[in-house]
Design an enzyme around this catalytic site. Structure first.
Site, mmCIF file in Angstrom:
data_model
loop_
_atom_site.group_PDB
_atom_site.id
_atom_site.type_symbol
_atom_site.label_atom_id
_atom_site.label_comp_id
_atom_site.label_asym_id
_atom_site.label_seq_id
_atom_site.Cartn_x
_atom_site.Cartn_y
_atom_site.Cartn_z
ATOM 1 N N HIS A 82 50.017 -10.038 27.960
ATOM 2 C CA HIS A 82 49.834 -8.589 28.047
ATOM 3 C C HIS A 82 51.007 -7.973 28.789
ATOM 4 O O HIS A 82 51.413 -8.477 29.833
ATOM 5 C CB HIS A 82 48.533 -8.267 28.788
ATOM 6 C CG HIS A 82 48.334 -6.801 29.026
ATOM 7 N ND1 HIS A 82 47.915 -5.944 28.031
ATOM 8 C CD2 HIS A 82 48.529 -6.030 30.122
ATOM 9 C CE1 HIS A 82 47.857 -4.720 28.514
ATOM 10 N NE2 HIS A 82 48.214 -4.734 29.780
ATOM 11 N N ASP A 161 35.127 0.829 31.220
ATOM 12 C CA ASP A 161 36.507 1.146 31.600
ATOM 13 C C ASP A 161 36.966 2.422 30.907
ATOM 14 O O ASP A 161 37.616 3.275 31.511
ATOM 15 C CB ASP A 161 37.448 -0.009 31.253
ATOM 16 C CG ASP A 161 38.903 0.423 31.416
ATOM 17 O OD1 ASP A 161 39.280 0.748 32.553
ATOM 18 O OD2 ASP A 161 39.634 0.476 30.414
ATOM 19 N N ARG A 168 39.053 8.932 35.980
ATOM 20 C CA ARG A 168 40.136 8.760 36.968
ATOM 21 C C ARG A 168 41.324 9.648 36.621
ATOM 22 O O ARG A 168 41.986 10.209 37.496
ATOM 23 C CB ARG A 168 40.573 7.289 37.014
ATOM 24 C CG ARG A 168 39.556 6.378 37.699
ATOM 25 C CD ARG A 168 39.838 4.922 37.394
ATOM 26 N NE ARG A 168 41.198 4.548 37.694
ATOM 27 C CZ ARG A 168 41.913 3.654 36.988
ATOM 28 N NH1 ARG A 168 41.395 3.037 35.958
ATOM 29 N NH2 ARG A 168 43.145 3.378 37.343
ATOM 30 N N SER A 183 40.904 -2.366 35.410
ATOM 31 C CA SER A 183 40.910 -1.686 34.116
ATOM 32 C C SER A 183 41.669 -2.514 33.076
ATOM 33 O O SER A 183 41.164 -2.795 31.979
ATOM 34 C CB SER A 183 41.560 -0.303 34.298
ATOM 35 O OG SER A 183 41.899 0.263 33.070
ATOM 36 N N LYS A 187 39.788 -5.350 29.816
ATOM 37 C CA LYS A 187 40.035 -5.353 28.369
ATOM 38 C C LYS A 187 40.580 -6.713 27.916
ATOM 39 O O LYS A 187 40.227 -7.227 26.870
ATOM 40 C CB LYS A 187 41.015 -4.231 28.004
ATOM 41 C CG LYS A 187 40.312 -2.862 28.073
ATOM 42 C CD LYS A 187 41.271 -1.705 28.043
ATOM 43 C CE LYS A 187 41.942 -1.465 29.360
ATOM 44 N NZ LYS A 187 42.460 -0.166 29.648
HETATM 45 N N1 URA Z 1 46.424 0.994 31.981
HETATM 46 C C1 URA Z 1 45.101 0.747 31.925
HETATM 47 O O1 URA Z 1 44.603 0.202 30.950
HETATM 48 N N2 URA Z 1 44.352 1.129 32.973
HETATM 49 C C2 URA Z 1 44.838 1.723 34.078
HETATM 50 O O2 URA Z 1 44.095 2.004 34.990
HETATM 51 C C3 URA Z 1 46.220 1.981 34.112
HETATM 52 C C4 URA Z 1 47.004 1.604 33.047
#
Ligand code: URA
Length: 433
Positions: A82, A161, A168, A183, A187
């Site tokens: 990632h 999320d 946020r 976050s 994923k």
């Molecule tokens: N990318 C994400 O997926 N989440 C965040 O909080 C910041 C960047």
């Protein structure tokens, strides 16, 4: 349990239990906890932080809030990679075939791009016929047969999320390390790989601007991965200028394919080999990254990695002949040079502005319904530390507009040229395990 008590507990700097974190995430996802209480807790976390155990519990609760991809029908140890996002980042198209050429399975879920960084799927779709809309069965079959498949992110991964990130975004609480780390990792963990290599970018074109902040984020994410039973390694890499020379879609595929043929675009080749080595070690194929690297370099020299790229493209219905003959990839009509207004040395290239200039050409989306033009993009002719004469081209814009003025202006502003030579930025800052 009451949400009010959880907010106050965190506001006072105390450690939340796993049950309290789960109560918050479950209640927020199903609508029982209102936005205003979730915002208050996010702000309390922003100021008080969370320890490794709390962050891992938050991540697991978000993973459990939705679907989890079951990859147990894939043979072998699956490694995912990632990137926190960068301009010209085409590493996936290099490391995928490279690692797969060693027999290590790579099963990737990827997304589309919005804004100045392009998405993996958009870039792959520059190849005629290529699709990531494959069934779960085809995905598993392709990984078992070819050791590599890329699917579009479907399903309902980590919905908590999605909801919390949106909140946020509008409450000034994006930049809390534990919230960013959980976050991103929620994923990744829902996507089913056994191990993860994170490419955490640092610099002017990255989400994290300093090496210290990037390392802190990487440490949080590695701790989460390891706490939740996935071997995780993070590479801290430079994003003070675009990676490689190509920014766009078809041209990025071309540059990646050329690396697999042995071209020596230094930063791109080096970073790809480092990430691929770390992936191969996590998968158990080698004990040490140095040994993995030797085998990976050998598979570039003997053509196996390049052949694997073509095999993967064809397995997902793409035109393999475009990989054999890169001039068959989509081409823009005009090639517009942007000349330097003064001579000197390239001191800075604002990566984000280059990404935006490419987006203006049509290589990226300004809104989520925009259609990508795969043929357009930017070729950098000069990078940080290079000498440039007045009037020499800094970049070439591949455009379907004859006079792409907005992109020309954006590129001019992106380059800073000074009389003193600056060294090229350090590419690899650290590896965090
Ligand atoms: N990318 C994400 O997926 N989440 C965040 O909080 C910041 C960047």
């Amino acid at each position: 349990m009451r949400m009010y008590d959880i907010i106050v507990k965190k506001r006072e700097g105390n450690i939340l239990s796993e049950e309290e974190i789960r109560f918050f995430i479950n209640g927020y996802t199903n609508g029982e906890i209102p936005d205003y209480q979730a915002s208050a807790l996010a702000m309390a976390i922003y100021f008080q932080g969370m320890n490794g155990k709390e962050t891992a519990a938050l991540t697991q609760a978000m993973v459990d809030s939705g679907e989890k991809i079951d990859l147990s029908d894939i043979e072998g140890h699956i490694v995912d990679k990632h990137s926190t996002g960068g301009v010209g980042d085409k590493v996936t198209f290099i490391i995928g075939p490279l690692v797969a050429s060693l027999g290590v399975p790579v099963a990737k879920m990827s997304g589309r791009g919005l804004g100045h960084t392009g998405g993996t799927i958009d870039k792959l779709e520059a190849i005629e016929g290529f699709t990531t809309e494959i069934t779960k069965e085809e995905f598993v079959r392709n990984v078992n047969t070819h050791k590599l498949a890329v699917a579009g992110q479907t399903g309902n991964l980590a919905p908590a999320d999605k909801k919390l990130y949106a909140l946020r975004d509008v409450t000034g609480t994006v930049n809390a390390l534990s919230l960013i780390a959980s976050s991103i990792m929620s994923k990744k963990l829902a996507s089913g790989a056994d191990s993860i290599v994170l490419d955490v970018k640092t610099g002017s074109g990255a989400f994290m601007k300093t090496v210290e902040d990037s390392e802190a984020l990487a440490r949080e994410m590695v701790t989460i991965g390891n706490e939740l039973g996935k071997n995780t390694v993070a590479v801290i890499s430079d994003m003070n200028q675009p990676l490689g020379f190509e920014v766009g879609n078809a041209n990025e595929i071309k540059e990646a394919a050329e690396i697999l043929k042995g071209s020596d675009v230094k930063d791109l080749r080096e970073l790809s080999l480092e990430i691929a080595s770390q992936m191969s070690v996590l998968a158990g194929a080698f004990d040490k990254p140095e040994a993995a690297r030797e085998a990976l370099e050998e598979n570039i020299s003997n053509g196996k990695a390049h052949a694997k790229l073509k095999e993967f493209i064809e397995a997902q219905h793409g035109a393999g002949e475009m990989i054999d003959d890169l001039s068959k990839l989509p081409q823009a009509e005009y090639h517009v040079e942007v000349p330097a207004e003064t001579g000197g040395y390239v001191n800075e290239i604002d990566a984000e502005s280059i990404g935006v200039a490419a987006m203006y050409l049509g290589a990226g989306r300004q809104t989520k319904d925009d259609k990508i033009d795969h043929s357009v993009g930017i070729t950098l002719k000069k990078k940080i530390g290079d000498k440039v004469e007045e009037g020499e081209p800094l970049v070439v814009l591949h455009s379907n507009m004859k006079e792409p003025e907005d992109s020309v202006e954006k590129v001019k502003k992106a380059y800073t040229i000074t009389s003193e030579k600056k060294e090229a930025p350090i590419l690899l800052h650290n590896i965090i395990k």
